[in-house]
Design a protein around this motif. Structure first.
Motif, PDB file in Angstrom:
ATOM      1  N   ILE A   1       0.786  -1.265  -0.045  1.00 37.40           N
ATOM      2  CA  ILE A   1       0.011   0.131  -0.057  1.00 37.40           C
ATOM      3  C   ILE A   1       0.828   1.098  -0.141  1.00 37.40           C
ATOM      4  O   ILE A   1       2.232   1.139   0.475  1.00 37.40           O
ATOM      5  CB  ILE A   1      -1.090   0.115   1.265  1.00 37.40           C
ATOM      6  N   PRO A   2       0.375   2.258  -0.572  1.00 35.83           N
ATOM      7  CA  PRO A   2       1.334   3.526  -0.558  1.00 35.83           C
ATOM      8  C   PRO A   2       1.926   3.960   0.907  1.00 35.83           C
ATOM      9  O   PRO A   2       3.090   4.424   0.843  1.00 35.83           O
ATOM     10  CB  PRO A   2       0.382   4.428  -1.021  1.00 35.83           C
TER      11      PRO A   2
ATOM     12  N   ARG B   1       4.989   1.689   1.581  1.00 41.53           N
ATOM     13  CA  ARG B   1       5.930   2.213   0.491  1.00 41.53           C
ATOM     14  C   ARG B   1       6.680   3.355   1.245  1.00 41.53           C
ATOM     15  O   ARG B   1       8.170   3.588   0.940  1.00 41.53           O
ATOM     16  CB  ARG B   1       5.332   2.353  -0.751  1.00 41.53           C
TER      17      ARG B   1
ATOM     18  N   ASP C   1       5.770  -5.826  -5.764  1.00 45.81           N
ATOM     19  CA  ASP C   1       5.044  -4.854  -6.598  1.00 45.81           C
ATOM     20  C   ASP C   1       3.649  -5.576  -7.353  1.00 45.81           C
ATOM     21  O   ASP C   1       3.593  -6.435  -6.924  1.00 45.81           O
ATOM     22  CB  ASP C   1       6.103  -4.527  -7.725  1.00 45.81           C
ATOM     23  N   ASP C   2       3.076  -4.738  -7.934  1.00 46.87           N
ATOM     24  CA  ASP C   2       1.770  -5.141  -8.772  1.00 46.87           C
ATOM     25  C   ASP C   2       2.034  -6.133  -9.529  1.00 46.87           C
ATOM     26  O   ASP C   2       3.286  -6.349 -10.401  1.00 46.87           O
ATOM     27  CB  ASP C   2       1.088  -4.078  -9.270  1.00 46.87           C
TER      28      ASP C   2
ATOM     29  N   THR D   1      -4.485  -2.049 -10.255  1.00 47.80           N
ATOM     30  CA  THR D   1      -3.278  -1.963  -9.604  1.00 47.80           C
ATOM     31  C   THR D   1      -3.696  -1.606  -8.042  1.00 47.80           C
ATOM     32  O   THR D   1      -4.826  -1.469  -7.733  1.00 47.80           O
ATOM     33  CB  THR D   1      -2.520  -1.046 -10.211  1.00 47.80           C
ATOM     34  N   ARG D   2      -2.604  -1.755  -7.374  1.00 50.72           N
ATOM     35  CA  ARG D   2      -3.003  -1.287  -5.795  1.00 50.72           C
ATOM     36  C   ARG D   2      -3.194   0.178  -5.716  1.00 50.72           C
ATOM     37  O   ARG D   2      -4.021   0.628  -4.835  1.00 50.72           O
ATOM     38  CB  ARG D   2      -1.534  -1.769  -5.112  1.00 50.72           C
ATOM     39  N   ALA D   3      -2.859   0.923  -6.566  1.00 50.31           N
ATOM     40  CA  ALA D   3      -2.957   2.485  -6.736  1.00 50.31           C
ATOM     41  C   ALA D   3      -4.327   2.646  -6.828  1.00 50.31           C
ATOM     42  O   ALA D   3      -5.098   3.486  -6.317  1.00 50.31           O
ATOM     43  CB  ALA D   3      -1.876   3.070  -7.409  1.00 50.31           C
TER      44      ALA D   3
ATOM     45  N   ASP E   1      -6.379   1.518  -3.766  1.00 50.26           N
ATOM     46  CA  ASP E   1      -6.385   2.504  -2.708  1.00 50.26           C
ATOM     47  C   ASP E   1      -7.103   4.018  -2.951  1.00 50.26           C
ATOM     48  O   ASP E   1      -7.649   4.382  -2.193  1.00 50.26           O
ATOM     49  CB  ASP E   1      -4.673   2.952  -2.437  1.00 50.26           C
ATOM     50  N   THR E   2      -7.088   4.261  -4.130  1.00 46.48           N
ATOM     51  CA  THR E   2      -7.922   5.274  -4.550  1.00 46.48           C
ATOM     52  C   THR E   2      -9.499   5.214  -4.553  1.00 46.48           C
ATOM     53  O   THR E   2     -10.163   5.794  -3.862  1.00 46.48           O
ATOM     54  CB  THR E   2      -7.812   5.849  -5.979  1.00 46.48           C
TER      55      THR E   2
ATOM     56  N   CYS F   1      -6.349  -7.621  -7.809  1.00 45.73           N
ATOM     57  CA  CYS F   1      -5.003  -7.412  -8.401  1.00 45.73           C
ATOM     58  C   CYS F   1      -4.216  -8.558  -9.107  1.00 45.73           C
ATOM     59  O   CYS F   1      -3.126  -8.191  -9.559  1.00 45.73           O
ATOM     60  CB  CYS F   1      -4.082  -6.866  -7.216  1.00 45.73           C
TER      61      CYS F   1
END
Length: 344
Positions: free
Chosen positions: A93-94, A97, A147-148, A155-157, A160-161, A300
């Motif tokens: 998750i961001p 990271r 990573d993805d 994607t994880r991004a 998360d959004t 994902c």
């Protein structure tokens, strides 16, 4: 953290064992030091209190990780050198990271095998045989931050959004998507995907819950109808490829009055999922339900070449059926013109 076999109460020496008051969410040590427990699902609990030290367990699984973390930082201001420790499986998750790349962070990694002296040999052998060398094993057993998946539709991004703390608007429609399987509930077959989604008056899609299960036909039929009632659904959308009329019969047996639409999986999973992934890319889907992490993990693992996870993407299939019903309209097209997709 407190009451577990390796929790503070179990590992503290008798002369320094804290007193635990669950009703107050508080630990008090003989020297007067205190610790308070907080729930990361409610970040606003952290508004106001202040601390000189914090322990954040399983940060990567916090539902509102960034929001709860931010509130904690404002209160971590007592003493000459406030510090915090994070113990977590390294999901990408961001926030995790960002912490790993922060120069002020000291990273210690621990593999499952490092704790072998405290674990059953049969357990270690079983998980190594089952998960050794897999992506899940590298994350859970080897503490690797992965990573993805290359070529993933989600994607994880993007997830998360979509995963935000939200006040739900009024719903225009609520749909329960169902992806049946041939499981009897007692075998090792795939689960029955049951995902609930709604379309708000604002035109956005909201993923409200994941009730996926592995039950007998009678069991998952009742669970589907229960989800329909709990979320005040308007329609159940179920794939008919696996079982045909049987699937509708199972649901009707649980409640003959619920409206059911049977859909035919005439295209592959990836082709069906692509328009839904596009909705996420456009920022038109919000994840508001509890317990959506298994669904998000499956999402994902869907790539342009297929599903790279284990078993069947039952949860994703149910999600796709629900969101397709709510957000994507397929219209008949002239011969040779292909599929026309109209955004609702």
């Amino acid at each position: 953290m407190v009451e577990g076999e390796s929790g503070l109460l179990a590992i503290s020496p008798p002369w320094s064992r804290p007193e635990y008051e669950p009703s107050k969410r508080r630990l008090t040590w003989p020297n007067g030091a205190t610790a308070t427990l907080f729930n990361a699902v409610e970040p606003d609990q952290l508004r106001g209190p202040q601390f000189d030290c914090a322990w954040c367990d399983e940060l990567a699984k916090w539902r509102y990780a960034q929001e709860a973390w931010d509130q904690l930082q404002f209160g971590l201001r007592l003493g000459a050198h406030p510090r915090q420790v994070v113990t977590t499986t390294p999901r990408p998750i961001p926030l995790v990271r960002a912490l790993l790349t922060d120069a002020r962070t000291v990273v210690t990694r621990g593999r499952t095998l490092d704790n072998a002296d405290n674990l059953a040999a049969s357990f270690l052998a079983a998980i190594q045989e089952r998960y050794g060398g897999t992506r899940l094993g590298r994350q859970e057993l080897e503490a690797e931050l992965l990573d993805d998946v290359p070529g993933a539709l989600w994607t994880r991004a993007m997830i998360d959004t979509a995963r935000t703390r939200c006040d739900l608007p009024d719903m225009q429609r609520v749909v329960v998507g169902v992806d049946p399987s041939g499981t009897t509930g007692e075998d090792k077959g795939d689960g029955i995907g049951i995902v609930i989604a709604g379309k708000g008056v604002d035109g956005r899609a909201y993923v409200l819950g994941d009730w996926t299960c592995k039950l007998s036909p009678a069991g998952w039929g009742r669970r589907t109808v229960e989800a329909f009632g709990t979320f005040k659904g308007d329609r159940i959308v179920a794939e008919k490829n696996f079982g045909g009329a049987m699937v509708q019969s199972v649901i009707r047996t649980a409640d003959p009055k619920v409206p059911v639409t049977m859909v035919n999986a005439s295209r592959g999973k990836v082709l069906r999922a692509e328009p839904i992934a596009a909705l996420y890319e456009q920022g038109r889907v919000t994840h508001c339900g509890e317990g959506l992490a298994p669904l998000e993990d499956q999402m994902c693992a869907i790539t342009h070449d297929g599903f790279v996870g284990e078993g069947s993407p039952d949860r994703v299939d149910a999600l796709v059926w629900a969101l397709t019903e709510l957000m994507v309209e397929r219209q008949s097209s002239p011969p040779g013109s292909g599929l026309q997709v109209v955004r609702r």
